[in-house]
Motif scaffolding. Structure first.
Motif, PDB file in Angstrom:
ATOM      1  N   ALA A   8      26.452 -11.080 109.561  1.00  0.00           N
ATOM      2  CA  ALA A   8      25.956  -9.724 109.336  1.00  0.00           C
ATOM      3  C   ALA A   8      26.523  -9.257 107.993  1.00  0.00           C
ATOM      4  N   PRO A   9      25.975  -8.149 107.452  1.00  0.00           N
ATOM      5  CA  PRO A   9      26.524  -7.666 106.175  1.00  0.00           C
ATOM      6  C   PRO A   9      27.990  -7.289 106.295  1.00  0.00           C
ATOM      7  N   VAL A  10      28.718  -7.527 105.218  1.00  0.00           N
ATOM      8  CA  VAL A  10      30.172  -7.321 105.203  1.00  0.00           C
ATOM      9  C   VAL A  10      30.474  -5.916 104.727  1.00  0.00           C
ATOM     10  N   GLN A  11      31.352  -5.222 105.505  1.00  0.00           N
ATOM     11  CA  GLN A  11      31.709  -3.856 105.142  1.00  0.00           C
ATOM     12  C   GLN A  11      33.050  -3.788 104.425  1.00  0.00           C
ATOM     13  N   LYS A  12      33.981  -4.620 104.935  1.00  0.00           N
ATOM     14  CA  LYS A  12      35.329  -4.538 104.390  1.00  0.00           C
ATOM     15  C   LYS A  12      35.880  -5.942 104.243  1.00  0.00           C
ATOM     16  N   CYS A  13      36.668  -6.104 103.201  1.00  0.00           N
ATOM     17  CA  CYS A  13      37.231  -7.429 102.943  1.00  0.00           C
ATOM     18  C   CYS A  13      38.746  -7.288 102.860  1.00  0.00           C
ATOM     19  N   ARG A  14      39.478  -8.111 103.604  1.00  0.00           N
ATOM     20  CA  ARG A  14      40.940  -8.018 103.585  1.00  0.00           C
ATOM     21  C   ARG A  14      41.531  -9.361 103.204  1.00  0.00           C
ATOM     22  N   LEU A  15      42.514  -9.334 102.324  1.00  0.00           N
ATOM     23  CA  LEU A  15      43.164 -10.573 101.904  1.00  0.00           C
ATOM     24  C   LEU A  15      44.612 -10.551 102.396  1.00  0.00           C
ATOM     25  N   LYS A  16      44.992 -11.603 103.130  1.00  0.00           N
ATOM     26  CA  LYS A  16      46.375 -11.690 103.620  1.00  0.00           C
ATOM     27  C   LYS A  16      46.968 -12.987 103.116  1.00  0.00           C
ATOM     28  N   SER A  17      48.246 -12.938 102.823  1.00  0.00           N
ATOM     29  CA  SER A  17      48.868 -14.192 102.396  1.00  0.00           C
ATOM     30  C   SER A  17      49.941 -14.585 103.398  1.00  0.00           C
ATOM     31  N   SER A  18      50.377 -15.830 103.294  1.00  0.00           N
ATOM     32  CA  SER A  18      51.463 -16.296 104.155  1.00  0.00           C
ATOM     33  C   SER A  18      52.764 -15.730 103.604  1.00  0.00           C
ATOM     34  N   ARG A  19      53.839 -16.110 104.246  1.00  0.00           N
ATOM     35  CA  ARG A  19      55.160 -15.763 103.728  1.00  0.00           C
ATOM     36  C   ARG A  19      55.300 -16.298 102.313  1.00  0.00           C
ATOM     37  N   TRP A  20      55.965 -15.525 101.462  1.00  0.00           N
ATOM     38  CA  TRP A  20      56.153 -16.005 100.100  1.00  0.00           C
ATOM     39  C   TRP A  20      57.292 -17.004 100.047  1.00  0.00           C
ATOM     40  N   VAL A  64      52.529 -18.834  97.359  1.00  0.00           N
ATOM     41  CA  VAL A  64      52.083 -18.765  98.756  1.00  0.00           C
ATOM     42  C   VAL A  64      51.683 -20.142  99.241  1.00  0.00           C
ATOM     43  N   THR A  65      51.729 -20.308 100.567  1.00  0.00           N
ATOM     44  CA  THR A  65      51.304 -21.595 101.123  1.00  0.00           C
ATOM     45  C   THR A  65      49.999 -21.495 101.906  1.00  0.00           C
ATOM     46  N   ALA A  66      49.539 -20.275 102.172  1.00  0.00           N
ATOM     47  CA  ALA A  66      48.255 -20.137 102.870  1.00  0.00           C
ATOM     48  C   ALA A  66      47.721 -18.749 102.593  1.00  0.00           C
ATOM     49  N   ILE A  67      46.398 -18.620 102.519  1.00  0.00           N
ATOM     50  CA  ILE A  67      45.807 -17.279 102.406  1.00  0.00           C
ATOM     51  C   ILE A  67      44.644 -17.172 103.378  1.00  0.00           C
ATOM     52  N   GLN A  68      44.400 -15.927 103.790  1.00  0.00           N
ATOM     53  CA  GLN A  68      43.294 -15.694 104.711  1.00  0.00           C
ATOM     54  C   GLN A  68      42.454 -14.544 104.185  1.00  0.00           C
ATOM     55  N   CYS A  69      41.155 -14.797 104.186  1.00  0.00           N
ATOM     56  CA  CYS A  69      40.210 -13.776 103.742  1.00  0.00           C
ATOM     57  C   CYS A  69      39.473 -13.303 104.974  1.00  0.00           C
ATOM     58  N   HIS A  70      39.614 -12.022 105.307  1.00  0.00           N
ATOM     59  CA  HIS A  70      39.090 -11.517 106.563  1.00  0.00           C
ATOM     60  C   HIS A  70      37.940 -10.571 106.273  1.00  0.00           C
ATOM     61  N   PHE A  71      36.785 -10.842 106.866  1.00  0.00           N
ATOM     62  CA  PHE A  71      35.621  -9.978 106.621  1.00  0.00           C
ATOM     63  C   PHE A  71      35.305  -9.171 107.860  1.00  0.00           C
ATOM     64  N   GLU A  72      35.166  -7.844 107.679  1.00  0.00           N
ATOM     65  CA  GLU A  72      34.712  -7.021 108.799  1.00  0.00           C
ATOM     66  C   GLU A  72      33.236  -6.751 108.603  1.00  0.00           C
ATOM     67  N   LEU A  73      32.452  -7.102 109.625  1.00  0.00           N
ATOM     68  CA  LEU A  73      31.000  -7.008 109.487  1.00  0.00           C
ATOM     69  C   LEU A  73      30.488  -5.720 110.099  1.00  0.00           C
ATOM     70  N   LEU A  74      29.214  -5.426 109.835  1.00  0.00           N
ATOM     71  CA  LEU A  74      28.634  -4.152 110.246  1.00  0.00           C
ATOM     72  C   LEU A  74      28.661  -3.937 111.752  1.00  0.00           C
ATOM     73  N   ASN A  75      28.346  -4.968 112.514  1.00  0.00           N
ATOM     74  CA  ASN A  75      28.202  -4.766 113.955  1.00  0.00           C
ATOM     75  C   ASN A  75      29.510  -5.026 114.695  1.00  0.00           C
ATOM     76  N   GLN A  76      30.620  -4.580 114.127  1.00  0.00           N
ATOM     77  CA  GLN A  76      31.942  -4.678 114.737  1.00  0.00           C
ATOM     78  C   GLN A  76      32.426  -6.114 114.866  1.00  0.00           C
ATOM     79  N   ARG A  77      31.731  -7.058 114.256  1.00  0.00           N
ATOM     80  CA  ARG A  77      32.212  -8.435 114.372  1.00  0.00           C
ATOM     81  C   ARG A  77      33.093  -8.763 113.178  1.00  0.00           C
ATOM     82  N   GLN A  78      33.742  -9.932 113.265  1.00  0.00           N
ATOM     83  CA  GLN A  78      34.651 -10.332 112.198  1.00  0.00           C
ATOM     84  C   GLN A  78      34.510 -11.810 111.912  1.00  0.00           C
ATOM     85  N   GLN A  79      34.718 -12.119 110.658  1.00  0.00           N
ATOM     86  CA  GLN A  79      34.747 -13.544 110.293  1.00  0.00           C
ATOM     87  C   GLN A  79      35.868 -13.745 109.312  1.00  0.00           C
TER      88      GLN A  79
END
Lengths: 466, 260
Positions: free
Chosen positions: A307-319, A261-276
């Motif tokens: 805020a506290p993290v509820q869900k964690c998502r990992l995405k990668s770039s094109r292989w 991979v050439t890039a990865i993204q770690c996406h956090f969904e927080l409690l109050n509907q926010r995202q980082q």
């Protein structure tokens, strides 16, 4: 449908050719292959756009992905062609007619804008891929299932519509050949000698005398996985456990397919509907678990969670395919990390502004004669030039240490170690300087001082001879 | 009785042989580029794969020029593989030098004119308001990497344990780690292989004091190395740090005056 006359051109200049015009432009009489200046003369308020190659390839790939539902053998022929192998799917689809309907449905569902006739997608079904492609290029929409029918259609095809190089077409036209039928009447050996083996091979492939190999196109793969946390948390060590698990899944999949991979993204969904999120880009294709974890860990430690993290998502770039490297038998490579990976780790820990490289600039003013660039930053070529040899000879007299900015000093006259140098310049960007530089020796300390000619009483210290 | 075991023992550089220092030492060395300075260092050069401590308060005495010939050799050497041919992208192109938190800007045109290639120089400018140990961590990471051949570090403060850790990192990565510290750090004990100081003495003469060197003895050299080379000097009064370490026979020759 807009009423503004718009055209697509291949270059923005008076000699640019119009590739496609919308209906409003056609009302003014603008046609394909017209020069842009002629089109502007016909319609002064014409809007024109440059051809978007990237967009075209992306559109082609999207359509190919959808066509993969009809056949598994899809070949892209950029800039605007897709080849499908249908024989194996005919039984499933229920015959040639139903296959055509399916293809037309895909074509209509993609794009739905009113296009002019020249831009309409054309579909040709033929016994060979090359013949189908040539017939489609020439603007026909046909279904040919018999060999003799194919031969007859091909014989009538003009040589100008086959995409052959201009030289070949000119040679054939001088021989009095206008279409493929006349071409086939010429002796084979002579054709190979005059036009090259490739042209003759294409003719053979079109007529079915030689087999064509179609490489199946595969849609680029991605990775996406997510994991919810039982208890929302801001603690890094719990998040790290989740990320480790997701990274292991990613690396296992990469290992099975031997991709990187050439890039990865770690996406956090927080409690109050926010995202980082944390996005990491790598300078070279990466697949090592340790390196990926290290870089994400460094970023995670610097991230302030809102805020506290509820869900964690990992995405990668094109292989991308893993670059192969030769290994030596006897020389042990005890450092598995490459230099680029080390720099990435340093940048993620210290920030990109901490890891710098020096470059010289062709400028006489000392404070402008260098740049400290971030490691992967590319400076514009006009800015950074290699110093010429003569300039390099002068630079041998420069000090090795330069102050960030010149400091005013309190001495009267320097003890001159060498003859002074006058540096002037910078009128072009309003930073004009006129300075006399001296190499001063004071208590064995070699200093580079200057006197501003606009203010001769003040001496400044600019560098030290390290 | 054969003398072989004794010869072998004497060849090991852990045995101090008094007046002379050894030409052959057990650790890698790199010639300084100044023949007279090579005479005073065991192994005839800077000790590699270790920490060299450079104590200096006043810059501009030629500290970088002293190190420059050796640094140039480090990044320009084409290291051939065991068969004697260089492989692929040559090792010379991948060798790097890192400057970590230098006190002033290393001036790029002057470095280029001196023969160093700018693509192989890395400059780290770490914000000092952050954790002060970050520069030490960076030095350790760079020292452990095989591609980095030399690291020049200007730490804010350095404790003995941290210096020991840097020494281990330099040995592991076969890197020449040069740490620049103020002269006041001379009283602190240090595990560096070589401790030097460059200063100006009372009679305005530049002097290079080899405070400690593994396999050799301390020396004081008066030097204007760009012009006159290195001349050993004895001192009228030994520095306080040496009084406890030197044996009594190395006492000062009282007939020599301070005016040298």
């Amino acid at each position: 449908m807009s009423n503004i006359a718009t055209v697509v051109v291949d270059e923005i200049s008076n000699d640019g050719l119009v590739l496609s015009a919308n209906l409003a432009a056609k009302h003014f009489g603008i046609e394909r292959s017209m020069r842009l200046k002629a089109a502007l003369a016909l319609a002064p308020q014409l809007q024109y756009q440059l051809r978007d190659w990237q967009g075209e390839i992306a559109a082609l790939e999207t359509m190919a992905k959808q066509l993969q539902t009809i056949s598994s053998w899809v070949q892209l022929r950029p800039p605007n062609g897709i080849c499908l192998e249908l024989q194996a799917s005919l039984r499933l689809l229920g015959g040639v007619g139903k296959a055509c309907d399916a293809i037309d449905r895909v074509i209509r569902s993609y794009g739905g804008r009113q296009l002019d006739h020249d831009s309409q997608p054309r579909r040709v079904i033929a016994c060979t891929a090359q013949a189908a492609f040539w017939l489609a290029q020439s603007g026909k929409q046909k279904i040919i299932t018999q060999q003799h029918d194919l031969v007859r259609q091909l014989h009538r095809l003009s040589i100008c519509q086959l995409g052959w190089p201009k030289k070949t077409i000119t040679t054939l036209q001088r021989l009095g050949v206008g279409n493929i039928g006349e071409c086939l009447r010429l002796p084979r050996k002579g054709l190979v000698k005059r036009l090259g083996a490739q042209v003759v091979q294409q003719l053979d492939q079109a007529l079915g005398y030689e087999a064509t190999v179609i490489d199946a196109w595969q849609a680029p793969e991605y990775f996406q996985a997510e994991q919810s946390l039982e208890l929302a948390t801001v603690q890094h060590r719990y998040l790290k456990v989740v990320i480790e698990h997701l990274l292991r899944c990613l690396v296992t999949e990469l290992d099975t397919k031997q991709q990187a991979v050439t890039a990865i993204q770690c996406h956090f969904e927080l409690l109050n509907q926010r995202q980082q999120n944390i996005t990491v880009r790598f300078s070279e294709p990466t697949w090592q678990y340790d390196h990926l974890l290290r870089v994400i860990d460094e970023r995670l430690q610097r991230l302030k969670l809102l805020a506290p993290v509820q869900k964690c998502r990992l995405k990668s770039s094109r292989w991308v395919t893993r670059p192969l490297a030769n290994r030596h038998f006897f020389i042990e490579q005890d450092n598995n990390r490459s230099w680029a990976q080390l720099l990435e780790q340093l940048q993620s820990r210290l920030g990109e502004q901490a890891v710098l490289q020096l470059r010289t600039v062709a400028d006489h003013r000392p404070e402008y004669a260098y740049r400290a660039l971030k490691v992967r930053e590319r400076a514009s070529e006009a800015l950074i030039k290699r110093s010429r040899t003569a300039h390099r000879q002068l630079c041998k007299q420069y000090p090795l240490w330069l102050f960030h900015s010149a400091k005013a000093t309190e001495f009267k006259k320097p003890i001159m170690h060498q003859s002074p140098r006058r540096i002037e310049g910078g009128w072009w960007d309003n930073n004009d300087i006129a300075r006399d530089y001296f190499h001063d020796v004071n208590q064995q300390q070699h200093r580079w001082v200057f006197q501003d000619r606009k203010n001769p009483d003040q001496w400044y210290l600019h560098g030290l001879f390290g | 009785m054969s003398l072989e075991p004794i010869q072998k023992l004497l060849q090991q550089s852990s045995v101090w042989r008094g007046k002379t220092h050894q030409e052959q030492v057990a650790w890698p060395t790199l010639s300084t580029g100044f023949a007279e300075l090579d005479d005073h260092l065991p192994g005839r050069g800077w000790p590699q794969a270790s920490v060299t401590e450079f104590l200096i308060d006043v810059y501009g005495l030629g500290e970088l020029q002293l190190l420059l010939p050796a640094l140039k050799k480090l990044i320009n050497t084409d290291q051939a593989d065991i068969e004697g041919r260089s492989t692929g992208p040559s090792a010379a192109e991948t060798s790097k030098i890192a400057f970590i938190n230098p006190p002033y800007w290393p001036y790029a045109p002057a470095l280029e004119a001196a023969g160093l290639s700018l693509e192989q120089i890395l400059l780290m400018v770490i914000d000092r308001d952050q954790n002060p140990d970050l520069s030490l961590w960076t030095a350790e990471q760079l020292a452990r990497h095989a591609d980095c051949k030399a690291v020049l570090l200007w730490p804010k403060q350095l404790q003995t344990g941290q210096l020991r850790r840097l020494q281990l990192a330099a040995e592991a990565g076969n890197t020449w780690l040069i740490v620049f510290r103020p002269l006041s750090a001379q009283s602190q004990s240090s595990s560096a292989t070589l401790r030097l100081s460059l200063s100006v003495n009372a009679v305005s003469e530049k002097q290079l004091h080899i405070i400690k060197v593994r396999g050799g003895r301390p020396r004081l050299l008066a030097t204007d190395f760009l012009t006159s080379g290195f001349k050993p000097r004895s001192w009228s009064r030994p520095p306080a740090s040496l009084l406890t370490s030197l044996p009594a026979s190395a006492a000062v020759n009282s007939s020599q005056t301070a005016s040298l």
